[in-house]
Design a protein around this motif. Structure first.
Motif, PDB file in Angstrom:
ATOM      1  N   THR A 126      36.093  33.242  30.902  1.00 31.58           N
ATOM      2  CA  THR A 126      36.628  32.254  29.958  1.00 31.58           C
ATOM      3  C   THR A 126      35.576  31.859  28.938  1.00 31.58           C
ATOM      4  O   THR A 126      35.915  31.506  27.818  1.00 31.58           O
ATOM      5  CB  THR A 126      37.095  30.981  30.687  1.00 31.58           C
ATOM      6  OG1 THR A 126      35.999  30.461  31.478  1.00 31.58           O
ATOM      7  CG2 THR A 126      38.289  31.277  31.600  1.00 31.58           C
ATOM      8  N   HIS A 127      34.284  31.917  29.333  1.00 27.96           N
ATOM      9  CA  HIS A 127      33.231  31.579  28.377  1.00 27.96           C
ATOM     10  C   HIS A 127      31.872  32.027  28.894  1.00 27.96           C
ATOM     11  O   HIS A 127      31.756  32.534  29.999  1.00 27.96           O
ATOM     12  CB  HIS A 127      33.263  30.100  28.008  1.00 27.96           C
ATOM     13  CG  HIS A 127      32.971  29.152  29.144  1.00 27.96           C
ATOM     14  ND1 HIS A 127      33.825  28.986  30.205  1.00 27.96           N
ATOM     15  CD2 HIS A 127      31.921  28.328  29.362  1.00 27.96           C
ATOM     16  CE1 HIS A 127      33.317  28.085  31.030  1.00 27.96           C
ATOM     17  NE2 HIS A 127      32.155  27.675  30.547  1.00 27.96           N
ATOM     18  N   LEU A 128      30.850  31.812  28.086  1.00 32.20           N
ATOM     19  CA  LEU A 128      29.560  32.466  28.287  1.00 32.20           C
ATOM     20  C   LEU A 128      28.666  31.829  29.342  1.00 32.20           C
ATOM     21  O   LEU A 128      27.608  32.373  29.650  1.00 32.20           O
ATOM     22  CB  LEU A 128      28.808  32.547  26.947  1.00 32.20           C
ATOM     23  CG  LEU A 128      28.533  31.245  26.174  1.00 32.20           C
ATOM     24  CD1 LEU A 128      27.349  30.473  26.722  1.00 32.20           C
ATOM     25  CD2 LEU A 128      28.276  31.563  24.701  1.00 32.20           C
ATOM     26  N   HIS A 129      29.032  30.683  29.906  1.00 31.74           N
ATOM     27  CA  HIS A 129      28.123  30.035  30.860  1.00 31.74           C
ATOM     28  C   HIS A 129      27.940  30.879  32.115  1.00 31.74           C
ATOM     29  O   HIS A 129      28.855  31.584  32.537  1.00 31.74           O
ATOM     30  CB  HIS A 129      28.630  28.631  31.199  1.00 31.74           C
ATOM     31  CG  HIS A 129      28.487  27.697  30.043  1.00 31.74           C
ATOM     32  ND1 HIS A 129      29.250  26.570  29.891  1.00 31.74           N
ATOM     33  CD2 HIS A 129      27.664  27.750  28.966  1.00 31.74           C
ATOM     34  CE1 HIS A 129      28.887  25.952  28.776  1.00 31.74           C
ATOM     35  NE2 HIS A 129      27.934  26.652  28.198  1.00 31.74           N
ATOM     36  N   HIS A 130      26.736  30.763  32.695  1.00 28.64           N
ATOM     37  CA  HIS A 130      26.390  31.686  33.778  1.00 28.64           C
ATOM     38  C   HIS A 130      27.283  31.511  35.005  1.00 28.64           C
ATOM     39  O   HIS A 130      27.426  32.428  35.800  1.00 28.64           O
ATOM     40  CB  HIS A 130      24.910  31.558  34.148  1.00 28.64           C
ATOM     41  CG  HIS A 130      24.539  30.209  34.673  1.00 28.64           C
ATOM     42  ND1 HIS A 130      24.711  29.872  35.973  1.00 28.64           N
ATOM     43  CD2 HIS A 130      24.033  29.114  34.046  1.00 28.64           C
ATOM     44  CE1 HIS A 130      24.321  28.612  36.148  1.00 28.64           C
ATOM     45  NE2 HIS A 130      23.907  28.138  34.995  1.00 28.64           N
ATOM     46  N   ASP A 131      27.891  30.314  35.158  1.00 29.04           N
ATOM     47  CA  ASP A 131      28.769  30.125  36.312  1.00 29.04           C
ATOM     48  C   ASP A 131      30.144  30.771  36.098  1.00 29.04           C
ATOM     49  O   ASP A 131      30.973  30.781  37.001  1.00 29.04           O
ATOM     50  CB  ASP A 131      28.918  28.636  36.668  1.00 29.04           C
ATOM     51  CG  ASP A 131      29.300  27.760  35.498  1.00 29.04           C
ATOM     52  OD1 ASP A 131      28.820  28.004  34.375  1.00 29.04           O
ATOM     53  OD2 ASP A 131      30.089  26.809  35.698  1.00 29.04           O
ATOM     54  N   HIS A 132      30.371  31.333  34.930  1.00 35.47           N
ATOM     55  CA  HIS A 132      31.645  32.011  34.644  1.00 35.47           C
ATOM     56  C   HIS A 132      31.438  33.497  34.346  1.00 35.47           C
ATOM     57  O   HIS A 132      32.160  34.352  34.832  1.00 35.47           O
ATOM     58  CB  HIS A 132      32.362  31.313  33.475  1.00 35.47           C
ATOM     59  CG  HIS A 132      32.672  29.885  33.791  1.00 35.47           C
ATOM     60  ND1 HIS A 132      33.894  29.483  34.246  1.00 35.47           N
ATOM     61  CD2 HIS A 132      31.880  28.791  33.794  1.00 35.47           C
ATOM     62  CE1 HIS A 132      33.846  28.169  34.504  1.00 35.47           C
ATOM     63  NE2 HIS A 132      32.643  27.733  34.235  1.00 35.47           N
ATOM     64  N   LEU A 133      30.403  33.767  33.539  1.00 33.09           N
ATOM     65  CA  LEU A 133      30.141  35.148  33.129  1.00 33.09           C
ATOM     66  C   LEU A 133      29.100  35.827  34.024  1.00 33.09           C
ATOM     67  O   LEU A 133      29.020  37.061  34.073  1.00 33.09           O
ATOM     68  CB  LEU A 133      29.640  35.137  31.667  1.00 33.09           C
ATOM     69  CG  LEU A 133      29.294  36.461  30.995  1.00 33.09           C
ATOM     70  CD1 LEU A 133      30.530  37.357  30.899  1.00 33.09           C
ATOM     71  CD2 LEU A 133      28.707  36.225  29.592  1.00 33.09           C
ATOM     72  N   GLY A 143      35.440  24.563  21.699  1.00 35.83           N
ATOM     73  CA  GLY A 143      35.031  23.168  21.849  1.00 35.83           C
ATOM     74  C   GLY A 143      33.926  23.054  22.887  1.00 35.83           C
ATOM     75  O   GLY A 143      32.821  22.631  22.584  1.00 35.83           O
ATOM     76  N   HIS A 144      34.222  23.467  24.116  1.00 31.76           N
ATOM     77  CA  HIS A 144      33.173  23.531  25.157  1.00 31.76           C
ATOM     78  C   HIS A 144      32.143  24.575  24.722  1.00 31.76           C
ATOM     79  O   HIS A 144      30.937  24.335  24.776  1.00 31.76           O
ATOM     80  CB  HIS A 144      33.842  23.885  26.482  1.00 31.76           C
ATOM     81  CG  HIS A 144      32.911  23.980  27.652  1.00 31.76           C
ATOM     82  ND1 HIS A 144      32.193  22.907  28.127  1.00 31.76           N
ATOM     83  CD2 HIS A 144      32.579  25.035  28.451  1.00 31.76           C
ATOM     84  CE1 HIS A 144      31.458  23.294  29.165  1.00 31.76           C
ATOM     85  NE2 HIS A 144      31.679  24.583  29.376  1.00 31.76           N
ATOM     86  N   THR A 145      32.630  25.735  24.308  1.00 34.17           N
ATOM     87  CA  THR A 145      31.833  26.767  23.638  1.00 34.17           C
ATOM     88  C   THR A 145      32.706  27.314  22.501  1.00 34.17           C
ATOM     89  O   THR A 145      33.920  27.096  22.505  1.00 34.17           O
ATOM     90  CB  THR A 145      31.451  27.926  24.599  1.00 34.17           C
ATOM     91  OG1 THR A 145      32.660  28.530  25.069  1.00 34.17           O
ATOM     92  CG2 THR A 145      30.613  27.440  25.776  1.00 34.17           C
ATOM     93  N   GLY A 195      39.569  27.604  32.665  1.00 32.84           N
ATOM     94  CA  GLY A 195      38.102  27.664  32.559  1.00 32.84           C
ATOM     95  C   GLY A 195      37.513  26.267  32.607  1.00 32.84           C
ATOM     96  O   GLY A 195      37.868  25.469  33.485  1.00 32.84           O
ATOM     97  N   ASP A 196      36.633  25.944  31.651  1.00 40.11           N
ATOM     98  CA  ASP A 196      36.059  24.596  31.583  1.00 40.11           C
ATOM     99  C   ASP A 196      36.729  23.738  30.512  1.00 40.11           C
ATOM    100  O   ASP A 196      36.202  22.692  30.148  1.00 40.11           O
ATOM    101  CB  ASP A 196      34.547  24.667  31.294  1.00 40.11           C
ATOM    102  CG  ASP A 196      33.744  24.992  32.543  1.00 40.11           C
ATOM    103  OD1 ASP A 196      34.343  25.108  33.634  1.00 40.11           O
ATOM    104  OD2 ASP A 196      32.512  25.124  32.427  1.00 40.11           O
ATOM    105  N   LEU A 197      37.884  24.161  30.028  1.00 41.73           N
ATOM    106  CA  LEU A 197      38.591  23.357  29.020  1.00 41.73           C
ATOM    107  C   LEU A 197      39.221  22.117  29.640  1.00 41.73           C
ATOM    108  O   LEU A 197      39.140  21.019  29.093  1.00 41.73           O
ATOM    109  CB  LEU A 197      39.677  24.223  28.353  1.00 41.73           C
ATOM    110  CG  LEU A 197      40.721  23.512  27.492  1.00 41.73           C
ATOM    111  CD1 LEU A 197      40.090  22.818  26.291  1.00 41.73           C
ATOM    112  CD2 LEU A 197      41.790  24.504  27.014  1.00 41.73           C
TER     113      LEU A 197
HETATM  114 ZN   LIG Z   1      31.008  25.856  30.908  1.00 41.02          ZN
END
Ligand SMILES: [Zn+2]
Ligand SMILES: [Zn+2]
Length: 362
Positions: free
Chosen positions: A96-103, A197-199, A234-236
């Motif tokens: 969903t986005h680039l943060h290490h806990d997702h990607l 927004g978050h990223t 995701g984190d939205l």
């Molecule tokens: Zn995030």
């Protein structure tokens, strides 16, 4: 129509709030599993919620595989084997986005299984921009701390939150997704929503429940719960915390982007929400409203502080905001995040006043 917010599974809700181990793997629907993946963190959230999908050809797809570590890889492969499949059936990994806990784990999954990694096109640009900014990071951090009015004694703590939260390497995805694209998941219609927004390139996924689908078995026995569509956020949109904004590097107005992204979820208010942290829930409308209220309240608070002291620095304004933990208790990452959120709200307010043609002096 849309009722209040409630957890789909009480076990998931108590696992999140109880501070114990992760919630168990859960079958969300036929062909869709929830896999809570631990992440190292002193505070909530302590898990990334990963999702495993099976398509009509028996191949597999993962949404947000979690942080890159051996245990998470083993847990995912364990789940895959427990459903009678094998890791080589993994076709795509969507983050969903680039943060290490997702990607984080995506690159290793690609190497181990040959799966293709998919992210939004804008997120790919953000990943590369953050990687390109890394060499000048120390100088940039110092310049920013000075601009924000951070006292000299506190500047060392403030390494850029976006850079720190991001996946470290200049990662290159295999598939770049756009708003409204369908994921390459045969037999299922899973649509991409661009929700910045978050990223800048955060995405959400929508899977509507197609009523004409022949399921082969159990026709006519669908419960109400199974009739709901699925919304991967995701984190939205999260059930227990409010996501920070602008955590993906340069963006013009993450606050405005984020509020628009929340609005874009309105058509899916009665879907089951599959978030990136916390627990599955229904009643998205209530959570969207609470989340919007949280950010608008903060914006209003910062606007009032600015009116009272128009020349105040970001540091000064942030020190007046009623942060949950108390400003004086914030340090390191959390302090930097608070300052960054404040700076973004100030930029948002500035853009709003510039775009409304009010004569000054009201
Ligand atoms: Zn995030
Ligand atoms: Zn996250």
């Amino acid at each position: 129509m849309a009722g209040g917010m409630r957890a789909v599974s009480e076990a998931e809700r108590t696992a999140e709030s109880g501070g114990g181990g992760p919630a168990p793997v859960a079958l969300v629907r036929e062909g869709t599993w929830l896999l809570p993946q631990p992440m190292p963190s002193e505070h909530l959230p302590k898990h990334t919620l990963s999702y495993l999908l099976q398509d009509s050809e028996g191949d597999l797809h993962v949404v947000d595989p979690g942080v890159d570590d051996d245990h998470n890889l083993d847990r995912l492969f364990g789940l895959i084997r427990s459903i009678g499949s094998e890791p080589s059936r993994l076709r795509t990994v969507v983050s969903t986005h680039l943060h290490h806990d997702h990607l984080g784990l995506a690159g290793r999954l690609r190497r181990e299984t040959g799966a293709l990694v998919a992210i939004h096109r804008a997120e790919q640009e953000a990943v590369l921009a953050l990687a390109a900014a890394a060499p000048t990071r120390v100088a940039d951090d110092a310049e920013r701390a000075e601009r924000w009015g951070v006292p000299a004694a506190r500047r060392a703590e403030l390494a850029d939150v976006a850079v720190r939260a991001a996946h470290s390497a200049p990662f290159e995805a295999d598939l770049l997704l756009e708003h409204d694209d369908l994921l390459p998941v045969p037999g299922r219609r899973i649509r991409v929503l661009h929700t910045p927004g978050h990223t800048p390139g955060h995405l959400a996924l929508v899977e509507e429940r197609t009523t004409e689908t022949e399921t082969g078995t159990g026709t006519g026995t669908d419960t109400d719960a199974d009739a709901r569509g699925l919304l991967f956020t995701g984190d939205l949109l999260l059930p227990t915390i409010y996501p920070g904004l602008g955590l993906g590097g340069q963006a013009t107005d993450p606050v405005a982007d984020y509020l628009a992204s929340l609005d874009s979820l309105a058509p899916y208010a009665d879907f089951e929400v599959l978030p990136g942290h916390g627990y599955r829930f229904i009643g998205a409308a209530q959570r969207i409203e609470e989340t919007r209220h949280h950010h608008l309240t903060r914006s209003a608070e910062i606007a009032a502080l600015l009116r009272a002291d128009p020349a105040a620095s970001v540091w000064r304004i942030a020190s007046g905001v009623a942060w949950t933990a108390g400003f004086e208790n914030l340090s390191g990452f959390y302090l930097c995040s608070a300052l960054s959120q404040t700076a973004q709200h100030l930029a948002h307010l500035e853009r709003q006043s510039a775009s409304s043609d009010h004569p000054a002096g009201a």
